[in-house]
Motif scaffolding. Structure first.
Motif: not given
Length: 292
Positions: A104, A106, A183-184, A186, A203-204, A206-207
């Motif tokens: 994931p 960011i 989708e990976q 944010l 949001r973070t 959740d991601h």
């Protein structure tokens, strides 16, 4: 949430999420907050600088030895590397994909001109012998995002003096989306993050697949820049020229990211709603002239 008490002899954890950019856009603030989650292990240092290590043997990586962090509590299941140079650095994301294809990611973005000026003031704060603003603009001034490090230039020098190149967000995202599925990612925006901190934190988490904080840590501006540096202030001509340099890439970034840049000075200068001289005057308030 209260963090668990640290425990010892719990082994090591592989890094399993990353804040990859961009520099001077609140990555330290975001990283420090997420590291307070009860399921997140605080790493030994915020920036591992692993995937931008040009001296590492990338043909034979030993991730278990070289890219893990000590587990601090049994409940911990995530540990993050927040190195904002990764998004920009040639081949860093490819190396990361080879390590963990489902990582994931960011990224936080900030107006390119404001980010560039903040980058320079940071360097001048740390060492007044670093190049003044005119030299900072001319030492490395590529017309597009570099795909390789400049020949004959030490990686550390390039890391510090690559301010202009780091503003090509569109090309960075385009490359990033080619390496990791959309989708990976944010994608966050600096001003919106500071204006609505709680939503950004939610949001973070959740991601990252984490439960939301019962009580979110308050916004804490970590590593804020100096109030005043010594040097040569940017001119209106400097900023107008830089805005034009970023114009095509900024349009690409807007299409790829979906982020609203209407409040960014770079977009406003390009659209004619902000005079470069007004922005230069704002920046000049943070610059003390060099001694005669």
């Amino acid at each position: 949430m209260n963090r668990p008490e640290p425990e010892t002899d719990l082994g090591r954890m592989p890094y399993n999420f990353s804040i990859v950019g961009v520099q001077k856009s609140g990555t330290s603030t975001l990283s420090g907050t997420i590291s307070q989650h009860r399921f997140v292990c605080r790493p030994p240092r915020k920036e591992a600088h692993f995937f931008n290590n040009e001296d590492y043997d990338w043909e034979h990586p030993d991730y278990e030895r070289d890219y893990t962090a000590p587990r601090r509590a049994k409940v911990h299941r995530l540990v993050g590397d927040s190195t904002p140079v990764y998004l920009f650095w040639p081949h860093a994301l490819e190396r990361m994909h080879a390590y963990k294809p489902d990582m994931p990611l960011i990224a936080v973005f900030r107006d390119p001109l404001e980010r560039l000026f903040s980058h320079w003031t940071m360097l001048r704060t740390r060492n007044p012998d670093w190049p003044d603003w005119p030299g900072f603009l001319t030492e490395f001034r590529p017309m597009t995002l570099p795909t390789e490090l400049p020949g004959g230039v030490r990686a550390m020098r390039y890391k510090h003096m690559s301010g202009i190149a780091r503003g090509y967000y569109g090309a960075q995202l385009q490359r990033g989306f080619e390496i990791f599925p959309r989708e990976q990612w944010l994608l966050l925006e600096f001003r919106s993050m500071l204006a609505d901190w709680d939503t950004c934190v939610d949001r973070t988490t959740d991601h990252l697949g984490l439960p939301r904080f019962d009580q979110r840590p308050p916004l804490r501006n970590r590593y804020a820049g100096a109030e005043l540096v010594t040097g040569t202030a940017p001119t209106a001509e400097d900023l107008a020229s830089l805005a034009e340099l970023y114009a095509a890439d900024l349009a690409l970034f807007e299409r790829l990211s979906g982020i609203d840049t209407s409040g960014w000075p770079t977009r406003q200068v390009l659209d004619g709603s902000l005079e470069p001289g007004g922005l230069a005057a704002r920046f000049a308030k943070k610059v003390a002239p060099l001694p005669a």
